[in-house]
Design a protein around this motif. Structure first.
Motif, PDB file in Angstrom:
ATOM      1  N   CYS A   1       0.678  -1.210   0.017  1.00 19.10           N
ATOM      2  CA  CYS A   1      -0.060  -0.187   0.043  1.00 19.10           C
ATOM      3  C   CYS A   1       0.829   1.252  -0.047  1.00 19.10           C
ATOM      4  O   CYS A   1       0.445   2.374  -0.427  1.00 19.10           O
ATOM      5  CB  CYS A   1      -0.875  -0.085   1.123  1.00 19.10           C
ATOM      6  N   ILE A   2       2.082   1.287   0.635  1.00 17.80           N
ATOM      7  CA  ILE A   2       2.766   2.322   0.777  1.00 17.80           C
ATOM      8  C   ILE A   2       3.282   2.902  -0.742  1.00 17.80           C
ATOM      9  O   ILE A   2       3.901   3.848  -0.885  1.00 17.80           O
ATOM     10  CB  ILE A   2       4.059   2.500   1.480  1.00 17.80           C
ATOM     11  N   THR A   3       3.247   1.999  -1.733  1.00 18.78           N
ATOM     12  CA  THR A   3       3.747   2.103  -3.020  1.00 18.78           C
ATOM     13  C   THR A   3       2.509   2.563  -3.877  1.00 18.78           C
ATOM     14  O   THR A   3       2.616   2.516  -5.272  1.00 18.78           O
ATOM     15  CB  THR A   3       4.669   1.042  -3.696  1.00 18.78           C
ATOM     16  N   ARG A   4       1.415   2.309  -3.685  1.00 21.02           N
ATOM     17  CA  ARG A   4       0.314   2.437  -4.486  1.00 21.02           C
ATOM     18  C   ARG A   4       0.118   3.877  -4.777  1.00 21.02           C
ATOM     19  O   ARG A   4       0.582   4.619  -4.072  1.00 21.02           O
ATOM     20  CB  ARG A   4      -0.992   2.003  -3.693  1.00 21.02           C
ATOM     21  N   LEU A   5      -0.667   3.951  -5.684  1.00 22.90           N
ATOM     22  CA  LEU A   5      -0.917   5.439  -6.325  1.00 22.90           C
ATOM     23  C   LEU A   5      -1.683   6.254  -5.204  1.00 22.90           C
ATOM     24  O   LEU A   5      -2.829   5.862  -4.552  1.00 22.90           O
ATOM     25  CB  LEU A   5      -2.029   5.566  -7.419  1.00 22.90           C
ATOM     26  N   ASP A   6      -0.751   7.218  -4.905  1.00 20.29           N
ATOM     27  CA  ASP A   6      -1.240   8.209  -3.763  1.00 20.29           C
ATOM     28  C   ASP A   6      -1.237   7.748  -2.304  1.00 20.29           C
ATOM     29  O   ASP A   6      -1.947   8.347  -1.636  1.00 20.29           O
ATOM     30  CB  ASP A   6      -2.624   8.915  -3.949  1.00 20.29           C
ATOM     31  N   HIS A   7      -0.755   6.595  -2.376  1.00 22.63           N
ATOM     32  CA  HIS A   7      -0.416   5.953  -0.920  1.00 22.63           C
ATOM     33  C   HIS A   7      -1.941   5.650  -0.377  1.00 22.63           C
ATOM     34  O   HIS A   7      -1.796   5.628   0.991  1.00 22.63           O
ATOM     35  CB  HIS A   7       0.343   6.750  -0.031  1.00 22.63           C
ATOM     36  N   VAL A   8      -2.631   5.245  -1.110  1.00 22.44           N
ATOM     37  CA  VAL A   8      -4.111   4.806  -0.514  1.00 22.44           C
ATOM     38  C   VAL A   8      -4.337   3.651  -0.551  1.00 22.44           C
ATOM     39  O   VAL A   8      -3.645   2.522  -1.217  1.00 22.44           O
ATOM     40  CB  VAL A   8      -5.083   5.295  -1.690  1.00 22.44           C
ATOM     41  N   VAL A   9      -4.699   2.955   0.926  1.00 22.67           N
ATOM     42  CA  VAL A   9      -4.739   1.690   1.314  1.00 22.67           C
ATOM     43  C   VAL A   9      -6.050   1.071   0.526  1.00 22.67           C
ATOM     44  O   VAL A   9      -7.002   1.305   0.494  1.00 22.67           O
ATOM     45  CB  VAL A   9      -4.891   1.621   2.695  1.00 22.67           C
ATOM     46  N   HIS A  10      -5.716   0.085  -0.163  1.00 25.09           N
ATOM     47  CA  HIS A  10      -6.615  -0.575  -1.138  1.00 25.09           C
ATOM     48  C   HIS A  10      -7.421  -1.714  -0.179  1.00 25.09           C
ATOM     49  O   HIS A  10      -6.817  -2.198   0.523  1.00 25.09           O
ATOM     50  CB  HIS A  10      -6.036  -1.447  -2.104  1.00 25.09           C
ATOM     51  N   PRO A  11      -9.004  -1.620  -0.241  1.00 28.04           N
ATOM     52  CA  PRO A  11      -9.731  -2.323   0.853  1.00 28.04           C
ATOM     53  C   PRO A  11      -9.443  -4.028   0.616  1.00 28.04           C
ATOM     54  O   PRO A  11      -9.530  -4.773   1.376  1.00 28.04           O
ATOM     55  CB  PRO A  11     -10.912  -2.115   0.446  1.00 28.04           C
ATOM     56  N   GLU A  12      -9.065  -4.460  -0.678  1.00 33.81           N
ATOM     57  CA  GLU A  12      -8.768  -5.623  -0.928  1.00 33.81           C
ATOM     58  C   GLU A  12      -7.276  -5.902  -1.236  1.00 33.81           C
ATOM     59  O   GLU A  12      -7.054  -6.774  -2.185  1.00 33.81           O
ATOM     60  CB  GLU A  12      -9.748  -6.241  -2.035  1.00 33.81           C
ATOM     61  N   CYS A  13      -6.598  -5.127  -0.721  1.00 36.08           N
ATOM     62  CA  CYS A  13      -4.948  -5.420  -0.978  1.00 36.08           C
ATOM     63  C   CYS A  13      -4.647  -7.024  -0.519  1.00 36.08           C
ATOM     64  O   CYS A  13      -5.040  -7.564   0.558  1.00 36.08           O
ATOM     65  CB  CYS A  13      -4.185  -4.545  -0.030  1.00 36.08           C
ATOM     66  N   ILE A  14      -3.849  -7.464  -1.375  1.00 32.22           N
ATOM     67  CA  ILE A  14      -3.334  -9.003  -1.278  1.00 32.22           C
ATOM     68  C   ILE A  14      -2.406  -9.270  -0.077  1.00 32.22           C
ATOM     69  O   ILE A  14      -2.287 -10.317   0.225  1.00 32.22           O
ATOM     70  CB  ILE A  14      -2.762  -9.327  -2.852  1.00 32.22           C
ATOM     71  N   VAL A  15      -1.989  -7.959   0.568  1.00 31.90           N
ATOM     72  CA  VAL A  15      -1.015  -8.307   1.629  1.00 31.90           C
ATOM     73  C   VAL A  15      -1.715  -8.200   2.836  1.00 31.90           C
ATOM     74  O   VAL A  15      -1.340  -8.699   3.711  1.00 31.90           O
ATOM     75  CB  VAL A  15       0.223  -7.255   1.189  1.00 31.90           C
ATOM     76  N   CYS A  16      -2.134  -6.946   2.790  1.00 29.10           N
ATOM     77  CA  CYS A  16      -2.915  -6.437   4.272  1.00 29.10           C
ATOM     78  C   CYS A  16      -4.210  -6.518   4.501  1.00 29.10           C
ATOM     79  O   CYS A  16      -4.876  -6.312   5.406  1.00 29.10           O
ATOM     80  CB  CYS A  16      -2.321  -5.112   4.642  1.00 29.10           C
ATOM     81  N   ALA A  17      -4.894  -7.032   3.462  1.00 29.10           N
ATOM     82  CA  ALA A  17      -6.274  -7.117   3.405  1.00 29.10           C
ATOM     83  C   ALA A  17      -7.158  -5.903   3.856  1.00 29.10           C
ATOM     84  O   ALA A  17      -8.134  -5.742   4.388  1.00 29.10           O
ATOM     85  CB  ALA A  17      -6.780  -8.422   4.167  1.00 29.10           C
TER      86      ALA A  17
END
Length: 236
Positions: free
Chosen positions: A19-35
């Motif tokens: 998530c820290i490398t995502r566009l605009d550092h937005v936490v993705h609700p379905e991130c495959i790493v942190c969920a």
């Protein structure tokens, strides 16, 4: 700046490396790493033997190595998250990550595994702990790391110019946010065949709008602070 933190009364956490490398550092609700939590909790087992920096770094390198497998052996139509999920299960079972974050994994510490104990003895047969994050990651995953894993895990983003044509062959080399790491490219893939000129201009206007929003919010924030100070002065 450290990517680890300890909440009051809780386990030490590290920011989600995806998530820290995502566009605009937005936490993705379905991130495959942190969920969708935005963080991972470091395991007490590893933390009892190593500093938070070593454990956190071992997590980063382990996930980058797993993502390298996904990025180099899976097509865009395959399930590219499977090697990363497997690595998370292994890290949890090894005590590197907290078992409570991934209840489906076992909580057997890595130093209790007979297959690993034998490999952690020195030339005289004495039990010996691994020395650094690279060795900890490699011994936990039972997968050799390559120098590129460390380089890409630390690599910053790159911004294309309007005249760049990185997708001429239909092979995105960076993540959506411009990071070259395998983890970023798997977790936040760039749109295949994206129009670079259009993308650069859209990002430019996004930054202008963000700057305008910040400038508009500043007077309101200052007014609220003055009101708060006035109320505190009256009650003092």
């Amino acid at each position: 700046m450290s990517d680890t933190t300890t909440p009051p009364g809780g386990m030490m956490r590290k920011l989600c490396p995806a998530c820290i490398t995502r566009l605009d550092h937005v936490v993705h609700p379905e991130c495959i790493v942190c969920a969708g939590t935005g963080y991972l909790r470091l395991g007490d087992g590893a933390m009892s033997l190593y500093t938070p920096e070593v454990v956190s770094r071992a997590v980063d390198l382990s996930l980058e190595a797993a993502a390298r497998t996904a990025d180099t052996t899976r097509t865009l139509s395959d399930d590219r998250s499977e090697p990363i999920r497997a690595a998370l299960d292994t890290l949890t079972a090894a005590g590197i990550l907290a078992a409570s974050d991934r209840p489906e994994a076992t909580a057997t510490p890595w130093w209790a595994k007979s297959s690993v104990r034998g490999q952690l003895r020195d030339q005289h047969g004495r039990f010996s702990l691994v020395r650094d994050a690279e060795e900890l990651a490699a011994d936990t995953l039972q997968q050799p790391l390559i120098p590129l894993d460390s380089v890409l895990a630390d690599a910053g983003p790159y911004e294309y110019t309007e005249d760049d044509r990185p997708n001429a062959r239909g092979l995105p080399l960076l993540s959506q946010n411009g990071y070259p790491s395998h983890l970023a490219r798997v977790a936040d893939p760039q749109e295949n065949g994206r129009n670079t000129k259009q993308w650069v201009r859209e990002r430019h206007f996004d930054r202008l709008r963000a700057e305008a929003l910040k400038e508009a919010a500043a007077p309101a924030a200052a007014k609220k602070q003055r009101r708060t100070r006035a109320e505190l002065a009256r009650t003092a």
